[in-house]
Design a protein around this motif. Structure first.
Motif, short mmCIF file in Angstrom:
data_model
loop_
_atom_site.label_atom_id
_atom_site.label_comp_id
_atom_site.label_asym_id
_atom_site.label_seq_id
_atom_site.Cartn_x
_atom_site.Cartn_y
_atom_site.Cartn_z
N LEU A 62 0.83 -1.21 0.00
CA LEU A 62 0.00 0.00 0.00
C LEU A 62 0.86 1.26 0.00
O LEU A 62 0.55 2.23 -0.68
CB LEU A 62 -0.95 0.00 1.21
N ALA A 63 1.93 1.24 0.78
CA ALA A 63 2.81 2.40 0.84
C ALA A 63 3.46 2.68 -0.52
O ALA A 63 3.66 3.83 -0.89
CB ALA A 63 3.90 2.18 1.89
N LYS A 64 3.74 1.60 -1.27
CA LYS A 64 4.33 1.77 -2.60
C LYS A 64 3.26 1.97 -3.68
O LYS A 64 3.59 2.13 -4.84
CB LYS A 64 5.18 0.54 -2.95
N ARG A 65 1.99 1.94 -3.26
CA ARG A 65 0.86 2.12 -4.16
C ARG A 65 0.84 1.08 -5.27
O ARG A 65 0.59 1.38 -6.43
CB ARG A 65 0.80 3.54 -4.72
N GLU A 66 1.13 -0.18 -4.88
CA GLU A 66 1.09 -1.28 -5.83
C GLU A 66 -0.22 -2.04 -5.62
O GLU A 66 -0.47 -2.60 -4.57
CB GLU A 66 2.27 -2.23 -5.61
N PHE A 67 -1.05 -2.03 -6.65
CA PHE A 67 -2.35 -2.67 -6.57
C PHE A 67 -2.54 -3.61 -7.76
O PHE A 67 -2.05 -3.36 -8.85
CB PHE A 67 -3.47 -1.62 -6.60
N ASP A 68 -3.30 -4.68 -7.53
CA ASP A 68 -3.69 -5.57 -8.63
C ASP A 68 -4.83 -4.94 -9.42
O ASP A 68 -5.57 -4.11 -8.90
CB ASP A 68 -4.18 -6.91 -8.08
N THR A 69 -4.99 -5.38 -10.63
CA THR A 69 -6.15 -4.97 -11.42
C THR A 69 -7.39 -5.59 -10.78
O THR A 69 -7.29 -6.61 -10.07
CB THR A 69 -6.04 -5.45 -12.88
N PRO A 70 -8.58 -5.04 -11.02
CA PRO A 70 -9.80 -5.64 -10.45
C PRO A 70 -9.99 -7.10 -10.85
O PRO A 70 -10.40 -7.92 -10.02
CB PRO A 70 -10.92 -4.75 -11.01
N ASP A 71 -9.66 -7.45 -12.09
CA ASP A 71 -9.80 -8.84 -12.52
C ASP A 71 -8.87 -9.77 -11.73
O ASP A 71 -9.25 -10.85 -11.30
CB ASP A 71 -9.50 -8.99 -14.01
N ARG A 72 -7.64 -9.32 -11.52
CA ARG A 72 -6.67 -10.13 -10.76
C ARG A 72 -7.09 -10.24 -9.30
O ARG A 72 -6.96 -11.30 -8.69
CB ARG A 72 -5.28 -9.53 -10.89
N PHE A 73 -7.59 -9.14 -8.73
CA PHE A 73 -8.07 -9.18 -7.35
C PHE A 73 -9.21 -10.19 -7.22
O PHE A 73 -9.23 -11.01 -6.29
CB PHE A 73 -8.55 -7.79 -6.91
N ASN A 74 -10.17 -10.16 -8.14
CA ASN A 74 -11.30 -11.08 -8.09
C ASN A 74 -10.84 -12.53 -8.22
O ASN A 74 -11.37 -13.43 -7.56
CB ASN A 74 -12.33 -10.74 -9.17
N LEU A 75 -9.84 -12.75 -9.07
CA LEU A 75 -9.31 -14.10 -9.25
C LEU A 75 -8.65 -14.60 -7.97
O LEU A 75 -8.87 -15.73 -7.54
CB LEU A 75 -8.30 -14.11 -10.41
N ARG A 76 -7.87 -13.73 -7.32
CA ARG A 76 -7.23 -14.12 -6.05
C ARG A 76 -8.27 -14.37 -4.96
O ARG A 76 -8.13 -15.30 -4.17
CB ARG A 76 -6.26 -13.04 -5.59
N ALA A 77 -9.30 -13.51 -4.90
CA ALA A 77 -10.34 -13.68 -3.89
C ALA A 77 -11.07 -15.00 -4.10
O ALA A 77 -11.35 -15.74 -3.14
CB ALA A 77 -11.32 -12.51 -3.94
N ARG A 78 -11.37 -15.34 -5.34
CA ARG A 78 -12.06 -16.60 -5.66
C ARG A 78 -11.17 -17.80 -5.31
O ARG A 78 -11.65 -18.80 -4.77
CB ARG A 78 -12.44 -16.63 -7.14
N ALA A 79 -9.89 -17.69 -5.59
CA ALA A 79 -8.95 -18.77 -5.26
C ALA A 79 -8.89 -18.99 -3.75
O ALA A 79 -8.87 -20.13 -3.27
CB ALA A 79 -7.57 -18.46 -5.81
N ALA A 80 -8.88 -17.91 -2.99
CA ALA A 80 -8.87 -18.02 -1.53
C ALA A 80 -10.16 -18.67 -1.02
O ALA A 80 -10.13 -19.52 -0.12
CB ALA A 80 -8.68 -16.64 -0.89
N GLU A 81 -11.30 -18.29 -1.60
CA GLU A 81 -12.58 -18.89 -1.22
C GLU A 81 -12.59 -20.39 -1.49
O GLU A 81 -13.03 -21.18 -0.66
CB GLU A 81 -13.73 -18.23 -1.98
N LEU A 82 -12.11 -20.78 -2.67
CA LEU A 82 -12.07 -22.20 -3.03
C LEU A 82 -11.12 -22.98 -2.11
O LEU A 82 -11.43 -24.10 -1.70
CB LEU A 82 -11.66 -22.38 -4.49
N ASP A 83 -10.00 -22.38 -1.79
CA ASP A 83 -9.04 -23.03 -0.91
C ASP A 83 -9.67 -23.27 0.46
O ASP A 83 -9.56 -24.37 1.02
CB ASP A 83 -7.77 -22.17 -0.78
N LEU A 84 -10.34 -22.27 1.01
CA LEU A 84 -10.98 -22.43 2.31
C LEU A 84 -12.13 -23.42 2.28
O LEU A 84 -12.34 -24.18 3.22
CB LEU A 84 -11.48 -21.06 2.81
N ALA A 85 -12.86 -23.44 1.19
CA ALA A 85 -14.02 -24.34 1.07
C ALA A 85 -13.60 -25.80 1.02
O ALA A 85 -14.36 -26.68 1.43
CB ALA A 85 -14.82 -23.98 -0.18
N HIS A 86 -12.41 -26.09 0.53
CA HIS A 86 -11.98 -27.47 0.34
C HIS A 86 -10.95 -27.94 1.35
O HIS A 86 -10.28 -28.94 1.14
CB HIS A 86 -11.44 -27.65 -1.09
N ARG A 87 -10.84 -27.24 2.47
CA ARG A 87 -9.91 -27.69 3.53
C ARG A 87 -10.60 -28.65 4.45
O ARG A 87 -11.72 -28.59 4.76
CB ARG A 87 -9.39 -26.50 4.32
#
Length: 87
Positions: A62-87
């Motif tokens: 955040l301090a370096k103002r490095e952000f993912d694109t919205p598509d990449r953010f959504n992809l990472r969020a979905r991957a995290a959801e799937l990972d948690l769902a299948h543990r």
């Protein structure tokens, strides 16, 4: 920060072939090589034999103002959801 060329210190967040974790111990050897012990996010101690990379924290990104694109953010969020769902 350590005076060693490996650049790792206890508490650094890292990723490696088996997952992610935190550096629990760094054994700096006179030969210049270092043995790193990692406490994984699942609570196991590992001594990876492959490449280990530091993971930047969200504060530094955040301090370096490095952000993912919205598509990449959504992809990472979905991957995290799937990972948690299948543990």
């Amino acid at each position: 920060m350590s005076g060693c060329e490996c650049g790792f210190d206890v508490g650094d967040r890292v990723s490696f072939a088996g997952g992610k974790g935190e550096v629990a111990k760094v054994n700096h050897r006179p030969s210049g090589q270092c043995l790193i012990t990692i406490l994984t996010d699942s609570g196991q101690e590992k001594r990876p034999s492959a490449v280990v990379e530091k993971v930047e924290g969200s504060d530094s990104l955040l301090a370096k103002r490095e952000f993912d694109t919205p598509d990449r953010f959504n992809l990472r969020a979905r991957a995290a959801e799937l990972d948690l769902a299948h543990r």
